[in-house]
Design an enzyme around this catalytic site. Structure first.
Site, PDB file in Angstrom:
ATOM      1  N   LYS A 284       0.861  -1.167   0.000  1.00 37.21           N
ATOM      2  CA  LYS A 284       0.000   0.000   0.000  1.00 37.21           C
ATOM      3  C   LYS A 284       0.898   1.217   0.000  1.00 37.21           C
ATOM      4  CE  LYS A 284      -3.602   2.290   2.523  1.00 37.21           C
ATOM      5  NZ  LYS A 284      -4.438   2.238   3.712  1.00 37.21           N
TER       6      LYS A 284
ATOM      7  N   LYS B 285      -2.113  -1.363  -3.856  1.00 42.55           N
ATOM      8  CA  LYS B 285      -3.018  -0.200  -3.797  1.00 42.55           C
ATOM      9  C   LYS B 285      -2.206   1.068  -3.855  1.00 42.55           C
ATOM     10  CE  LYS B 285      -6.323   1.490  -0.274  1.00 42.55           C
ATOM     11  NZ  LYS B 285      -6.973   0.997   0.947  1.00 42.55           N
TER      12      LYS B 285
HETATM   13  C1  PBG Z   1      -6.364   3.544   5.170  1.00 39.81           C
HETATM   14  C2  PBG Z   1      -7.144   3.483   3.914  1.00 39.81           C
HETATM   15  C3  PBG Z   1      -6.922   4.266   2.789  1.00 39.81           C
HETATM   16  C4  PBG Z   1      -7.880   3.920   1.850  1.00 39.81           C
HETATM   17  C5  PBG Z   1      -8.632   2.919   2.384  1.00 39.81           C
HETATM   18  N1  PBG Z   1      -8.176   2.661   3.676  1.00 39.81           N
HETATM   19  C6  PBG Z   1      -5.847   5.182   2.454  1.00 39.81           C
HETATM   20  C7  PBG Z   1      -5.388   6.168   3.442  1.00 39.81           C
HETATM   21  O1  PBG Z   1      -6.166   7.020   3.883  1.00 39.81           O
HETATM   22  O2  PBG Z   1      -4.184   6.124   3.738  1.00 39.81           O
HETATM   23  C8  PBG Z   1      -8.027   4.579   0.512  1.00 39.81           C
HETATM   24  C9  PBG Z   1      -9.091   4.068  -0.365  1.00 39.81           C
HETATM   25  C10 PBG Z   1      -9.447   5.007  -1.458  1.00 39.81           C
HETATM   26  O3  PBG Z   1      -8.780   6.038  -1.692  1.00 39.81           O
HETATM   27  O4  PBG Z   1     -10.445   4.730  -2.147  1.00 39.81           O
HETATM   28  N2  PBG Z   1      -6.420   2.421   5.959  1.00 39.81           N
HETATM   29 ZN    ZN Z   2      -5.778   3.273   7.934  1.00 40.80          ZN
END
Ligand code: PBG
Ligand code: ZN
Length: 331
Positions: free
Chosen positions: A200, A253
Site C-alpha cells: 500500500k 493499492k
Molecule cells: C487507510 C485506507 C486508505 C484507503 C482505504 N483505507 C488510504 C489512506 O487514507 O491512507 C483509501 C481508499 C481510497 O482512496 O479509495 N487504511
Molecule cells: Zn488506515
C-alpha cells in the site's frame, strides 16, 4: 511489394475473431464494491469528489447489497464512519459498531454475498492515523506498531463474530498478518480469509477517500508506514512476507499508477492478487466524464481491463455497479 497481412491483423478483423483470441476477461464476478457505512437510518450523504458514492446508513447498505447481488458482484468491502472517535480508535472493536451491525444485516439478507470489512484504525482515531500513537525516539508522536497490531486483532475477532467472510487489513503495520491468522484460528475462525494490503503506497490518490471517511491525519502523513511510490522490489518483499505470514490474497493499492507492481507481485507470489482502484482514480474519471472530455463507459471498461491484464484477479472499485451493468449490456 505490399507488406503481407500479419496473423495479428487477420485475427482483429471482426468482433468474433477478436473475442476468440481475447486474453483478458473482464467479469463482474471479479469485482468488490466498497461502501461507507454510517450510523442512523435512512440517510445517504453524497461524497462531493466521488459522484454516485455516498456514506450510507445500514438500511441503505442492505439495499446496495441487493443491487450488487442482482448485478453479479460477489463481494462488498465495508468502511465504517463511526459517530465516536478517540485516541485509540475504540469504536473499531465495538460489537455494536457500524461495521459489525452492517455485516450482520447484510449476511441476514444475502448470506451468499461475501462481506469483507476493511481492517484499520484510521477511520476511528481522533488523530486520523492508522494506529495508536506513542512518543518516538525524537519525542514526536509516531505510530506504535505492536500496540496497533493487538487492537487490529481484537477488531478482527468482532468482525469474524459478526459473520465476515474475509478481512482486509489496510494498516501496513509489521507482523499483523501472522498475528491475525494466529488469533483468528485460536478464536475458532480458521476459515476466515485474509486479504492483506501488502503493498500500500503513500499515495495522493487517497484524497477523496479521506474526505469521505474524515480520516485525514491531523498532523504529519502516512509515509512512515505506507510505501514509497518509487519502490517496486520492496513491494515484492512485502507481499512475500505476507504470504509467509498466512495471507490468502495479497493486495496492491492504488491500481493504475502501480500496474507494474501488480504484475511483479503476481509473478513473484503466484497468489491471488487483489488491487484497489482507489478514490482519486475514480474521481478523475468522473470529473473528466462530467466535463464531457472522455467517454466514461469506454474509459472505465478499458481501465478495469488493463488492471486485470496486469495480473489482478480481484478488483476493488467504486465503478463496480456501473461496470457490471455495462458488461451485461455488451454481452
Ligand atoms: C487507510 C485506507 C486508505 C484507503 C482505504 N483505507 C488510504 C489512506 O487514507 O491512507 C483509501 C481508499 C481510497 O482512496 O479509495 N487504511
Ligand atoms: Zn488506515
Amino acid at each position: 511489394m505490399p507488406f503481407p497481412t500479419t496473423r495479428m491483423r487477420r485475427m482483429r478483423r471482426t468482433g468474433a475473431l477478436r473475442g476468440l483470441v481475447r486474453e483478458t476477461q473482464l467479469d463482474a464476478g471479479d469485482f468488490v464494491y466498497p461502501l461507507f457505512v454510517t450510523h442512523g437510518t435512512d440517510r445517504r450523504e453524497p461524497i462531493e469528489a466521488m459522484p454516485g458514492i455516498s456514506r450510507l446508513t445500514i438500511d441503505h447498505v442492505v439495499a446496495e447489497a441487493a443491487e450488487a447481488v442482482a448485478l453479479g458482484i460477489p463481494a462488498l468491502m465495508l468502511f465504517g464512519i463511526p459517530d465516536h472517535k478517540d485516541e485509540e480508535g475504540s469504536s473499531a472493536w465495538d460489537e455494536e459498531g457500524v461495521v459489525q451491525l452492517a455485516i450482520r444485516a447484510i449476511k441476514d439478507a444475502h448470506p451468499e454475498l461475501l462481506v469483507i470489512p476493511d481492517l484499520c484504525l484510521c477511520e476511528y482515531t481522533s488523530h486520523g492515523h492508522c494506529g495508536v500513537l506513542r512518543a518516538g525516539p525524537d519525542g514526536l508522536p509516531s505510530v506504535d506498531n505492536d500496540a496497533t497490531v493487538e487492537l487490529l486483532a481484537r477488531t478482527a475477532i468482532t468482525y469474524a463474530q459478526a459473520g465476515a467472510d474475509m478481512i482486509a487489513p489496510s494498516d501496513m503495520m509489521d507482523g499483523r498478518v501472522g498475528l491475525l491468522r494466529a488469533e483468528l484460528d485460536e478464536a475458532g475462525f480458521p476459515d476466515l480469509a485474509i486479504m492483506a494490503h501488502s503493498a500500500k503506497f503513500a499515495s495522493a490518490y487517497y484524497g477523496p477517500f479521506r474526505e469521505a471517511a474524515g480520516s485525514t491525519p491531523a498532523f504529519g502523513d502516512r509515509r512512515s508506514y505506507q510505501m514509497d511510490p518509487a519502490n517496486g522490489d520492496e513491494a515484492v518483499r512485502e507481499a512475500l512476507l505476507d504470504v509467509q505470514e498466512g495471507a490468502d490474497l495479497v493486495l496492491v493499492k492504488p491500481a493504475l499508477p502501480y500496474l507494474d507492481v501488480i504484475r511483479r507481485v503476481k509473478d513473484a507470489t503466484g497468489m491471488p492478487v487483489a488491487t484497489y482502484n482507489v478514490s482519486g482514480e475514480y474521481a478523475m474519471v468522473k470529473a473528466a466524464a462530467a466535463a464531457g472530455y472522455i467517454d466514461e463507459r469506454a474509459v472505465v471498461i478499458e481501465t478495469l481491463t488493463s488492471i486485470r491484464r496486469a495480473g489482478a484477479d480481484v478488483v476493488i472499485t467504486y465503478h463496480a455497479k456501473d461496470a457490471a451493468r455495462w458488461l451485461s449490456e455488451m454481452e
